[in-house]
Design a protein around this motif. Structure first.
Motif, PDB file in Angstrom:
ATOM      1  N   THR A 162       0.841  -1.200   0.000  1.00 57.18           N
ATOM      2  CA  THR A 162       0.000   0.000   0.000  1.00 57.18           C
ATOM      3  C   THR A 162       0.880   1.256   0.000  1.00 57.18           C
ATOM      4  OG1 THR A 162      -1.659  -1.201   1.261  1.00 57.18           O
ATOM      5  CG2 THR A 162      -1.868   1.187   1.237  1.00 57.18           C
ATOM      6  N   ARG A 163       1.996   1.157   0.707  1.00 58.49           N
ATOM      7  CA  ARG A 163       2.913   2.274   0.826  1.00 58.49           C
ATOM      8  C   ARG A 163       3.803   2.413  -0.413  1.00 58.49           C
ATOM      9  NH1 ARG A 163       6.295   1.291   6.175  1.00 58.49           N
ATOM     10  NH2 ARG A 163       8.087   0.723   4.903  1.00 58.49           N
ATOM     11  N   GLY A 164       3.684   1.448  -1.344  1.00 59.11           N
ATOM     12  CA  GLY A 164       4.515   1.469  -2.540  1.00 59.11           C
ATOM     13  C   GLY A 164       5.960   1.099  -2.254  1.00 59.11           C
ATOM     14  N   ASP A 165       6.170   0.258  -1.268  1.00 61.35           N
ATOM     15  CA  ASP A 165       7.512  -0.072  -0.817  1.00 61.35           C
ATOM     16  C   ASP A 165       7.637  -1.588  -0.601  1.00 61.35           C
ATOM     17  OD1 ASP A 165      10.030  -0.056   0.359  1.00 61.35           O
ATOM     18  OD2 ASP A 165       9.319   0.723   2.289  1.00 61.35           O
ATOM     19  N   PRO A 166       7.441  -2.359  -1.689  1.00 67.77           N
ATOM     20  CA  PRO A 166       7.503  -3.803  -1.492  1.00 67.77           C
ATOM     21  C   PRO A 166       8.915  -4.207  -1.095  1.00 67.77           C
ATOM     22  CG  PRO A 166       7.507  -3.303  -3.835  1.00 67.77           C
ATOM     23  CD  PRO A 166       7.315  -1.988  -3.119  1.00 67.77           C
ATOM     24  N   ARG A 167       9.046  -5.155  -0.205  1.00 63.26           N
ATOM     25  CA  ARG A 167      10.373  -5.587   0.255  1.00 63.26           C
ATOM     26  C   ARG A 167      10.489  -7.095   0.091  1.00 63.26           C
ATOM     27  NH1 ARG A 167      12.353  -1.644   5.072  1.00 63.26           N
ATOM     28  NH2 ARG A 167      11.731   0.329   4.107  1.00 63.26           N
ATOM     29  N   GLU A 168      11.692  -7.630   0.304  1.00 62.15           N
ATOM     30  CA  GLU A 168      11.921  -9.033  -0.077  1.00 62.15           C
ATOM     31  C   GLU A 168      12.265  -9.972   1.075  1.00 62.15           C
ATOM     32  OE1 GLU A 168      15.219  -8.031  -2.596  1.00 62.15           O
ATOM     33  OE2 GLU A 168      13.875  -6.387  -3.139  1.00 62.15           O
ATOM     34  N   PRO A 301      -5.831  -1.215   9.408  1.00 70.20           N
ATOM     35  CA  PRO A 301      -6.712  -1.273   8.225  1.00 70.20           C
ATOM     36  C   PRO A 301      -6.662  -2.618   7.512  1.00 70.20           C
ATOM     37  CG  PRO A 301      -5.198   0.614   8.119  1.00 70.20           C
ATOM     38  CD  PRO A 301      -4.753  -0.231   9.254  1.00 70.20           C
ATOM     39  N   HIS A 302      -5.611  -3.387   7.762  1.00 68.20           N
ATOM     40  CA  HIS A 302      -5.401  -4.597   6.966  1.00 68.20           C
ATOM     41  C   HIS A 302      -5.881  -5.867   7.648  1.00 68.20           C
ATOM     42  CE1 HIS A 302      -3.276  -1.756   4.595  1.00 68.20           C
ATOM     43  NE2 HIS A 302      -2.320  -1.577   5.493  1.00 68.20           N
ATOM     44  N   LEU A 303      -6.473  -5.745   8.820  1.00 69.78           N
ATOM     45  CA  LEU A 303      -6.980  -6.930   9.535  1.00 69.78           C
ATOM     46  C   LEU A 303      -7.908  -7.734   8.622  1.00 69.78           C
ATOM     47  CD1 LEU A 303      -7.787  -5.379  13.033  1.00 69.78           C
ATOM     48  CD2 LEU A 303      -6.223  -7.299  12.627  1.00 69.78           C
ATOM     49  N   PRO A 304      -7.911  -9.072   8.781  1.00 70.20           N
ATOM     50  CA  PRO A 304      -8.791  -9.906   7.945  1.00 70.20           C
ATOM     51  C   PRO A 304     -10.268  -9.543   8.134  1.00 70.20           C
ATOM     52  CG  PRO A 304      -7.228 -11.279   9.158  1.00 70.20           C
ATOM     53  CD  PRO A 304      -7.098  -9.888   9.705  1.00 70.20           C
ATOM     54  N   VAL A 305     -11.065  -9.826   7.122  1.00 72.88           N
ATOM     55  CA  VAL A 305     -12.521  -9.832   7.241  1.00 72.88           C
ATOM     56  C   VAL A 305     -12.954 -11.298   7.263  1.00 72.88           C
ATOM     57  CG1 VAL A 305     -13.041  -7.613   6.177  1.00 72.88           C
ATOM     58  CG2 VAL A 305     -12.660  -9.611   4.710  1.00 72.88           C
ATOM     59  N   PRO A 306     -14.147 -11.616   7.756  1.00 72.98           N
ATOM     60  CA  PRO A 306     -15.125 -10.742   8.398  1.00 72.98           C
ATOM     61  C   PRO A 306     -14.667 -10.279   9.786  1.00 72.98           C
ATOM     62  CG  PRO A 306     -15.820 -13.037   8.507  1.00 72.98           C
ATOM     63  CD  PRO A 306     -14.605 -13.008   7.643  1.00 72.98           C
ATOM     64  N   ARG A 307     -15.143  -9.059  10.142  1.00 72.38           N
ATOM     65  CA  ARG A 307     -14.841  -8.510  11.464  1.00 72.38           C
ATOM     66  C   ARG A 307     -16.143  -8.242  12.228  1.00 72.38           C
ATOM     67  NH1 ARG A 307     -11.675  -3.773   8.821  1.00 72.38           N
ATOM     68  NH2 ARG A 307      -9.946  -4.917   7.874  1.00 72.38           N
ATOM     69  N   VAL A 308     -16.061  -8.330  13.529  1.00 75.70           N
ATOM     70  CA  VAL A 308     -17.228  -8.009  14.363  1.00 75.70           C
ATOM     71  C   VAL A 308     -17.188  -6.516  14.677  1.00 75.70           C
ATOM     72  CG1 VAL A 308     -18.331  -8.389  16.590  1.00 75.70           C
ATOM     73  CG2 VAL A 308     -17.325 -10.312  15.343  1.00 75.70           C
ATOM     74  N   VAL A 309     -18.317  -5.858  14.439  1.00 73.04           N
ATOM     75  CA  VAL A 309     -18.410  -4.422  14.689  1.00 73.04           C
ATOM     76  C   VAL A 309     -19.504  -4.194  15.721  1.00 73.04           C
ATOM     77  CG1 VAL A 309     -18.824  -2.175  13.634  1.00 73.04           C
ATOM     78  CG2 VAL A 309     -17.770  -4.005  12.288  1.00 73.04           C
ATOM     79  N   ARG A 310     -19.220  -3.355  16.695  1.00 72.61           N
ATOM     80  CA  ARG A 310     -20.201  -3.093  17.743  1.00 72.61           C
ATOM     81  C   ARG A 310     -20.762  -1.684  17.592  1.00 72.61           C
ATOM     82  NH1 ARG A 310     -19.181  -2.643  24.253  1.00 72.61           N
ATOM     83  NH2 ARG A 310     -21.316  -3.120  24.859  1.00 72.61           N
TER      84      ARG A 310
END
Lengths: 494, 452
Positions: A162-168, A301-310
């Motif tokens: 996302t940051r445009g900074d892929p690393r190896e 922001p990158h946490l897996p879905v599905p997520r529980v929202v209250r």
């Protein structure tokens, strides 16, 4: 456990040898018109009856598994001091809460109005794990520790892209558990080993050299697999963060400091927590476990879905989020394992968790104190929840760690971990965990001391162990050479 | 003090004295002060009675599947739960033990795994099955990565039937994105089944595997022989996913039709729905590919006296030996769930499983027949396609609306398909098992009639 099998237990496929029809379970009466399968299904796809899948009566089933169970050692039998596995007591109340029909008999795709209690439980466990780690986000999806590692590394990968900074590269200490390098490769990175300093912790000089803009993350176990706390963790985090990398903490050893220290303050970006270690859910002979991952702000922001929202007192499921890495498995995690872990946390509370860690560390130091005269301690930095000896003193008598392990079986104890850390040759990694009485820890130490003596005075006795187990020493080389991973009808001349 | 901490306060003081320490804090001196906390802000500790109340309150806020006629499926099914399964699972020798790395004191667990591997092998028609994977979705992911390895990483394309469970697809996307593998989707034809010609064209000579589910997400049974041929023509591996494992009681596994991998979800074999987990991923393949297989394997061998014995084997594939070059990073799997499936299958028996599957089929056919006879807006989406125990029902409204309205009519009617996207119509996936009595079926039909 039976110490000698009275008679060998046949395989299921060897039972009911005449293959007559017996009944192991009564099916509900067919109260609708029967259907000839080949009439409604394509006839070429309908299977023929399998003569080698027998039917046996209910008591045969129960006896079969009862007898098999008698060939196993278990936590309930005695000390199970596998280092880094945290074989603690599995509270019986956990088993009761997890079997409540309101948890066990609900479907993951029922309308959310019908599953508010389940979503609340997930939310409450999330809050508890955030508090325990001092980190702002968590996913409960991963099914095990290694699955948690992969989840964490994939989130880091997503943040970097996302940051445009892929690393190896992912840096992995030479003391790490095997899943760490395997995870790094599985996630598409090159795992590069970083050497330990003389005290077994990360060599800061080496880190300074290796940490460049190709490094995505470093995977650290805290305390590490030697049971030594990474005391320069804050400096390490600073070096890695300053150069754009992420800190992945392997939380397999959270049992050493829960309630005392916060991974969030250590600079962790992601950390998996083995609920089947620190939070008492059963190991089940190899699983199921659960490996929730807590994350820093950067990975939220990158946490897996599905997520529980209250919202207020209502819970919802969020299935889509373009910034998420996506789901790591089906549904929401090993939910009934989550029920057990929350039961444990609610029973202990904050003070209980701290006492848990205190005694886990006390016991490991008791073992260290008792055994240091007889076994060699390669790294003598302070021990937390586990202590790693090696077999170098016994090896002088041709007695190796595996022999010591097999001899421990005769004394009625499970052996320590031996397959790692790789930086200790002939390792004996001992983690008593906090649940047993101190007398049990002492009895284990007595057995270890007796074996050390045997190694000097009668090494053959140790090298030919075990002498008092359901089967003698098992030929593992033969198993791999003449591979046989299923029963076949011709085994019985059928 | 706490009952689950073995040392009381006096014990702790005694050990401290032995170690020559004043306070337990001395043992934590290597943790920098700046990362320490004085006290966690957690709810207060509860006694057992308090725990029971707290958890009962949460459990009671859910609608239990058994409380109403229940037709929920879509990958998680409500089958018989023989009492013996939980009785065996509750034995501490099984549930409190670790992975059987010490075979001399783990023969119970090891023989169970060996029996599980054999059972899965016989049901799938493939000789080698592993000791389990996390769940059906991750088993599929492993199958794709396995195919990629078998073809030496030279084919970076996977062809996936759109009628694969959509959640499995989403999970696969998570992993293929990271692995740099491209996914191409083949939609079903108008009868909800795959067209072998389309599969052949999509796979060509670029795909490492073709993944299809049968019975598929819509409950429809695919023509496995022609699809295996279409897949193999260009050299790809054929992967069958099974999400309703009881179907294998009546339908031959893909191994009988030259499929290279059969994998999926075995929750149907005696494992509670449990809000989605823990369930049981299974994976079976051909002998020649065993060294590329992910996960643990139990093998038969001997002890030093020549007695039959079992141990974990081919561990050179696994992370604890092979580290960065392992076939998978999996370590802990779903061992106890594999035990549950083994007990369930052995209790139900071979002939029993066939009869149980036939019972599902008969009940499903009965419900389909009664729906087809209704006047009004309800109809089967694919009336002429063969199904095992699940089908897509269309009615007067969207799937979620219909499910809600039928819940008002005291029926848990199924899973709405709209949630998942896909080229199929918006309706309800209805699953019928041996636990749905004639009266459940009557209640379902009556609820439909009321909504007509």
């Amino acid at each position: 456990m039976r110490h000698r099998a009275i008679r060998p237990e046949p395989l299921f496929f060897e039972l009911n040898p005449r293959r007559v029809r017996r009944q192991g379970y009564m099916l509900p009466t067919l109260d609708v018109p029967p259907v000839e399968p080949a009439r409604v299904l394509p006839a070429n796809l309908v299977r023929d009856p399998d003569p080698h899948f027998p039917d046996i009566g209910e008591m045969e089933v129960v006896q079969h598994f009862h007898r098999l169970s008698q060939l196993n050692y278990a936590v309930d039998e005695g000390l199970y001091p596998l280092g880094s596995c945290t074989m603690k007591y599995n509270p019986r109340i956990n088993e009761q809460t997890a079997r409540l029909p309101g948890f066990a008999s609900i479907h993951p795709l029922q309308p959310v109005a019908q599953i508010q209690g389940a979503l609340r439980l997930i939310w409450e466990l999330e809050e508890a794990l955030k508090t325990i780690t001092g980190m702002p986000g968590v996913t409960l999806q991963p099914a095990a520790g290694a699955h948690g590692e992969l989840t964490g590394i994939l989130m880091i990968r997503k943040a970097l892209s996302t940051r445009g900074d892929p690393r190896e590269v992912v840096l992995v200490p030479d003391s790490a558990h095997g899943t760490n390098p395997a995870t790094a490769s599985f996630a598409g990175y090159r795992a590069v080993e970083i050497a330990s300093a003389d005290d077994g912790t990360i060599d800061l000089g080496a880190l300074e050299k290796m940490m460049d803009d190709t490094v995505a993350a470093i995977m650290l176990t805290v305390p590490n697999t030697l049971g030594v706390f990474e005391h320069r963790i804050v400096e390490i985090s600073k070096i890695v963060h300053d150069r754009g990398g992420f800190i992945y903490l392997d939380g397999a050893n959270l049992n050493a400091f829960a309630g005392r220290a916060l991974p969030g303050l250590m600079g962790a970006d992601a950390m998996h927590i083995n609920l089947h270690k620190t939070f008492s859910t059963p190991h089940g002979g190899g699983g199921p476990g659960a490996g929730p991952v807590t994350v820093s702000e950067a990975l939220l922001p990158h946490l897996p879905v599905p997520r529980v929202v209250r919202t207020g007192d209502d819970y919802e499921l969020l299935w889509e989020d373009p910034e998420s890495i996506g789901p790591m498995r089906g549904f929401y995690g090993n939910f009934l394992i989550l029920v057990r872990a929350l039961t444990y946390i609610r029973s202990l509370g904050a003070e209980g968790l701290r006492t848990m860690s205190d005694v886990a560390v006390l016991y490991a130091n008791l073992v260290r104190h008792r055994l240091s005269g007889a076994y060699h301690l390669k790294y003598d930095a302070p021990s937390m929840h586990e202590v790693v000896f090696d077999d170098s003193r016994q090896a002088r008598h041709e007695v190796h760690n595996t022999d010591i392990a097999k001899r421990l079986l005769d004394y009625g104890f499970h052996p320590p971990t031996m397959s790692f850390p790789l930086i200790v040759h002939g390792a004996l990694m001992i983690e008593p965990a906090e649940s047993v009485a101190p007398e049990e820890v002492e009895a284990f130490c007595d057995a270890m001391l007796a074996i050390a003596k045997e190694a000097e005075e009668n090494p053959e006795l140790v090298k030919t162990a075990p002498h008092d187990t359901p089967v003698g020493r098992v030929d593992e080389v033969r198993a791999a050479r003449d591979l046989k991973v299923r029963w076949m009808p011709e085994d019985d001349g059928a | 003090m706490h009952p689950w901490v073995g040392a009381g306060n006096d014990d702790q003081r005694h050990i401290l004295t032995l170690l020559g320490l004043k306070t337990v804090d001395d043992l934590f001196a290597s943790i920098p002060a700046e990362v320490c906390t004085e006290r966690l802000d957690l709810p207060p500790a509860q006694d057992e009675d308090g725990i029971r109340k707290t958890f009962a309150a949460m459990a009671n806020a859910n609608a239990v599947m058994d409380s109403l006629p229940c037709f929920l499926g879509a990958g998680v099914y409500r089958h018989l739960q023989p009492a013996v399964v939980d009785a065996v699972l509750s034995r501490a020798e099984f549930f409190t033990s670790y992975t059987p790395y010490q075979p001399e004191i783990s023969q119970g667990t090891l023989q169970v795994i060996f029996e599980f591997q054999t059972l899965i092998g016989r049901l799938t028609g493939l000789p080698v099955a592993n000791a389990s994977l996390y769940d059906g979705a991750t088993a599929l992911v492993e199958a794709v990565l396995f195919s990629h390895r078998v073809l030496r990483g030279k084919r970076n394309l996977v062809v996936v039937a759109e009628t694969l469970h959509p959640m499995y697809r989403k999970v696969l996307d998570t992993y293929t994105t990271a692995a740099g593998i491209e996914v191409v989707v083949v939609p079903p034809t108008d009868d909800g089944r795959l067209d072998p010609e389309q599969v052949r064209a999509a796979a060509s000579d670029r795909a490492c595997c073709v993944v299809l589910q049968s019975p598929n997400f819509l409950g429809i049974v695919e023509d496995l022989p022609s699809l295996a041929d279409a897949t193999h023509e260009g050299g790809a591996l054929a992967v069958q996913v099974v999400t309703e494992a009881v179907s294998l009681g009546l339908l031959a596994g893909g191994g009988d039709f030259e499929f290279d991998v059969v994998c999926g979800e075995a929750q149907s074999f005696g494992i509670a729905p449990g809000f989605g987990g823990p369930h049981l991923g299974f994976f079976a393949c051909a002998d020649r590919h065993v060294r590329q297989m992910p996960g643990r394997l139990a093998g038969e061998t001997m002890d030093e006296e020549g007695n039959r014995a079992f141990c974990l084997t081919l561990s050179t594939r696994e992370q604890h030996i092979r580290r960065a070059k392992a076939t998978s990073n999996i370590c802990t799997n779903q061992g106890l769930m594999a035990l549950a499936a083994t007990v369930w299958l052995e209790a139900v028996g071979g002939a029993g499983l066939r009869e149980l599957a036939a019972s599902c089929l008969a009940r499903s056919e009965e419900l389909k027949r009664r729906i087809a006879e209704l006047d009004g807006p309800w109809r089967l989406a694919y009336p002429s396609s063969p199904t095992f125990n699940e089908f897509l029902l269309l009615g007067p409204g969207t799937g979620p609306e219909l499910v809600d309205r039928l819940a008002g009519g005291k029926v848990l009617a199924g899973v709405p398909t709209a949630t998942w996207g896909g080229s199929w119509p918006d309706g309800i996936l209805v699953a019928v098992t041996e636990r749905n009595s004639a009266s459940d079926i009557g209640a379902f039909v009556a609820a439909l009639e009321k909504l007509s």
